[in-house]
Design a protein around this motif. Structure first.
Motif, PDB file in Angstrom:
ATOM      1  N   ARG A 133       0.809  -3.705   3.842  1.00 47.86           N
ATOM      2  CA  ARG A 133      -0.339  -3.159   4.570  1.00 47.86           C
ATOM      3  C   ARG A 133      -0.404  -3.625   6.015  1.00 47.86           C
ATOM      4  O   ARG A 133      -0.829  -2.878   6.896  1.00 47.86           O
ATOM      5  CB  ARG A 133      -1.645  -3.517   3.856  1.00 47.86           C
ATOM      6  CG  ARG A 133      -2.811  -2.656   4.363  1.00 47.86           C
ATOM      7  CD  ARG A 133      -4.136  -2.995   3.727  1.00 47.86           C
ATOM      8  NE  ARG A 133      -5.110  -1.936   3.987  1.00 47.86           N
ATOM      9  CZ  ARG A 133      -5.736  -1.742   5.150  1.00 47.86           C
ATOM     10  NH1 ARG A 133      -5.473  -2.548   6.164  1.00 47.86           N
ATOM     11  NH2 ARG A 133      -6.598  -0.753   5.287  1.00 47.86           N
ATOM     12  N   LEU A 185      -2.177   7.541   9.450  1.00 46.21           N
ATOM     13  CA  LEU A 185      -1.772   7.466   8.046  1.00 46.21           C
ATOM     14  C   LEU A 185      -3.013   7.264   7.192  1.00 46.21           C
ATOM     15  O   LEU A 185      -3.997   6.654   7.627  1.00 46.21           O
ATOM     16  CB  LEU A 185      -0.793   6.302   7.820  1.00 46.21           C
ATOM     17  CG  LEU A 185       0.578   6.396   8.479  1.00 46.21           C
ATOM     18  CD1 LEU A 185       1.351   5.095   8.302  1.00 46.21           C
ATOM     19  CD2 LEU A 185       1.384   7.565   7.913  1.00 46.21           C
ATOM     20  N   ARG A 186      -2.925   7.759   5.951  1.00 45.70           N
ATOM     21  CA  ARG A 186      -4.013   7.581   4.990  1.00 45.70           C
ATOM     22  C   ARG A 186      -3.565   6.617   3.903  1.00 45.70           C
ATOM     23  O   ARG A 186      -2.449   6.699   3.406  1.00 45.70           O
ATOM     24  CB  ARG A 186      -4.406   8.915   4.352  1.00 45.70           C
ATOM     25  CG  ARG A 186      -5.097   9.886   5.281  1.00 45.70           C
ATOM     26  CD  ARG A 186      -5.702  11.018   4.465  1.00 45.70           C
ATOM     27  NE  ARG A 186      -6.639  10.495   3.454  1.00 45.70           N
ATOM     28  CZ  ARG A 186      -7.073  11.174   2.399  1.00 45.70           C
ATOM     29  NH1 ARG A 186      -6.658  12.405   2.203  1.00 45.70           N
ATOM     30  NH2 ARG A 186      -7.919  10.632   1.547  1.00 45.70           N
ATOM     31  N   GLU A 187      -4.439   5.701   3.537  1.00 46.04           N
ATOM     32  CA  GLU A 187      -4.156   4.754   2.459  1.00 46.04           C
ATOM     33  C   GLU A 187      -4.480   5.420   1.132  1.00 46.04           C
ATOM     34  O   GLU A 187      -5.627   5.764   0.856  1.00 46.04           O
ATOM     35  CB  GLU A 187      -4.993   3.490   2.647  1.00 46.04           C
ATOM     36  CG  GLU A 187      -4.708   2.409   1.618  1.00 46.04           C
ATOM     37  CD  GLU A 187      -5.544   1.167   1.889  1.00 46.04           C
ATOM     38  OE1 GLU A 187      -6.379   0.832   1.032  1.00 46.04           O
ATOM     39  OE2 GLU A 187      -5.364   0.547   2.967  1.00 46.04           O
ATOM     40  N   VAL A 240       0.995   4.956   1.573  1.00 46.88           N
ATOM     41  CA  VAL A 240       0.377   5.692   2.672  1.00 46.88           C
ATOM     42  C   VAL A 240       1.142   6.984   2.932  1.00 46.88           C
ATOM     43  O   VAL A 240       2.319   7.119   2.572  1.00 46.88           O
ATOM     44  CB  VAL A 240       0.332   4.854   3.971  1.00 46.88           C
ATOM     45  CG1 VAL A 240      -0.567   3.634   3.802  1.00 46.88           C
ATOM     46  CG2 VAL A 240       1.722   4.438   4.406  1.00 46.88           C
ATOM     47  N   VAL A 285       1.036  -1.237   8.575  1.00 43.32           N
ATOM     48  CA  VAL A 285       0.437   0.086   8.822  1.00 43.32           C
ATOM     49  C   VAL A 285      -1.065   0.006   9.072  1.00 43.32           C
ATOM     50  O   VAL A 285      -1.739   1.035   9.117  1.00 43.32           O
ATOM     51  CB  VAL A 285       0.716   1.044   7.638  1.00 43.32           C
ATOM     52  CG1 VAL A 285       2.195   1.384   7.561  1.00 43.32           C
ATOM     53  CG2 VAL A 285       0.226   0.433   6.314  1.00 43.32           C
ATOM     54  N   ASP A 315      -2.107   2.039  12.031  1.00 41.40           N
ATOM     55  CA  ASP A 315      -1.970   3.475  11.776  1.00 41.40           C
ATOM     56  C   ASP A 315      -3.101   3.990  10.905  1.00 41.40           C
ATOM     57  O   ASP A 315      -3.606   5.102  11.113  1.00 41.40           O
ATOM     58  CB  ASP A 315      -0.626   3.759  11.103  1.00 41.40           C
ATOM     59  CG  ASP A 315       0.540   3.586  12.052  1.00 41.40           C
ATOM     60  OD1 ASP A 315       0.678   4.391  12.981  1.00 41.40           O
ATOM     61  OD2 ASP A 315       1.316   2.637  11.867  1.00 41.40           O
ATOM     62  N   ILE A 316      -3.500   3.187   9.914  1.00 41.51           N
ATOM     63  CA  ILE A 316      -4.611   3.592   9.044  1.00 41.51           C
ATOM     64  C   ILE A 316      -5.904   3.651   9.844  1.00 41.51           C
ATOM     65  O   ILE A 316      -6.686   4.609   9.735  1.00 41.51           O
ATOM     66  CB  ILE A 316      -4.735   2.614   7.855  1.00 41.51           C
ATOM     67  CG1 ILE A 316      -3.509   2.716   6.938  1.00 41.51           C
ATOM     68  CG2 ILE A 316      -6.016   2.895   7.063  1.00 41.51           C
ATOM     69  CD1 ILE A 316      -3.457   1.659   5.852  1.00 41.51           C
ATOM     70  N   VAL A 321       0.846  -1.191   0.000  1.00 42.86           N
ATOM     71  CA  VAL A 321       0.000   0.000   0.000  1.00 42.86           C
ATOM     72  C   VAL A 321       0.884   1.244   0.000  1.00 42.86           C
ATOM     73  O   VAL A 321       2.032   1.218   0.452  1.00 42.86           O
ATOM     74  CB  VAL A 321      -0.934   0.058   1.230  1.00 42.86           C
ATOM     75  CG1 VAL A 321      -1.963  -1.037   1.181  1.00 42.86           C
ATOM     76  CG2 VAL A 321      -0.131   0.007   2.519  1.00 42.86           C
TER      77      VAL A 321
END
Length: 293
Positions: free
Chosen positions: A240, A252-254, A169, A243, A246-247, A167
């Motif tokens: 993935r 964090l943004r995916e 991020v 994180v 975190d998502i 991913v």
């Protein structure tokens, strides 16, 4: 087996040591003899076989194609003999368990779980080698590796340990809270990458971003990669699983996820019977991976 076709073992031993080190001085040190003795044995082997095993046209000695063929066979043969000797004497089981793993996997997944293994097997000596390079597994070196990809790895036993796609991020402070940028626009953002050749390097190459970025790439050790991403220092591509929390927490943004569902971390080892410490580690890490899923 026709023993008459076997060249002198001393010459084969010297050649195998040179093929491994690619240096006559280092080969001599490995065998406890002078570099002159190694050179003499190399020439004697070529004379015995009447085949050029070494290319002497350059500044340093290089293996010819016949030399590479012989070196590969000797490495397997001598490694098997060493392993058999260590097995019957018990010396093999006294060696530390040598694990090759990428720095990110070591920092994000393996090391946080190692106290559990240590609690179960406090007697086991471990060597964890965090490197992005794909290293060879051998009886006198790496026992087991954790490698990302879809496999297979020829000549090795590999099983899926942790299935997880790649991913892209970034922190909200870097990309905002609105719709994420298109994958083609990611090259306009600053990037962080794990130092050395790694999963992220291959992803960047595959998507044509290695040379298309407007900002320079900042390479950091794997254990610092996620910290930099959380601080908004750059976009990263990673597995993935590393994180997911975190998502979920919004740190964090995916921005992009790979559609390849077959990719993940594999447990890779040599075929054959495992020594006890390796068997204990394999049993433990399989259980940890099942609990993760």
């Amino acid at each position: 087996m026709d023993w008459r076709h076997l060249p002198p073992l001393s010459a084969l031993r010297a050649f195998a040591a040179f093929a491994q080190t690619r240096n006559v001085v280092a080969a001599g040190e490995a065998l406890g003899v002078s570099h002159a003795a190694i050179s003499q044995q190399l020439r004697a082997l070529e004379a015995h076989l009447d085949v050029a095993l070494l290319d002497r046209s350059g500044r340093g000695l290089q293996l010819t194609q016949p030399g590479e063929t012989l070196a590969k066979a000797l490495h397997a043969g001598f490694a098997a003999m060493i392993e058999a000797a260590q097995e019957i004497t018990g010396a093999r089981d006294d060696k530390p368990l040598h694990i090759s793993v990428t720095p990110t996997f070591a920092a994000s997944w393996l090391m946080p779980r190692m106290p559990k293994f240590r609690a179960r097997h406090p007697e086991v000596d471990l060597m964890i080698d965090p490197t992005p390079e794909i290293v060879a597994l051998s009886s006198d070196g790496i026992d087991v590796a954790l490698r990302y990809g879809v496999g297979p790895w020829p000549g090795l036993d590999a099983e899926m340990l942790l299935r997880s796609p790649m991913v892209v991020v970034a922190a909200p402070c870097l990309v905002g809270d609105g719709p994420g940028p298109d994958i083609n626009a990611l090259a306009d953002l600053p990037w962080l990458e794990e130092f050395g050749t790694s999963e992220s390097t291959r992803w960047l190459d595959r998507h044509g971003m290695s040379g298309a970025r407007k900002h320079g790439m900042v390479q950091v050790p794997g254990n610092l990669l996620l910290d930099g991403a959380r601080d908004g220092q750059g976009v990263i591509v990673t597995v993935r699983e590393f994180v997911a929390r975190d998502i979920a927490a919004g740190r964090l943004r995916e921005l992009h996820i790979e559609p390849d569902d077959d990719a993940g971390y594999h447990l890779v080892k040599r075929p054959g019977v495992m020594r006890p410490v390796l068997k204990s580690f394999v049993t433990w890490i399989r259980r940890e991976a099942r609990e993760t899923v």
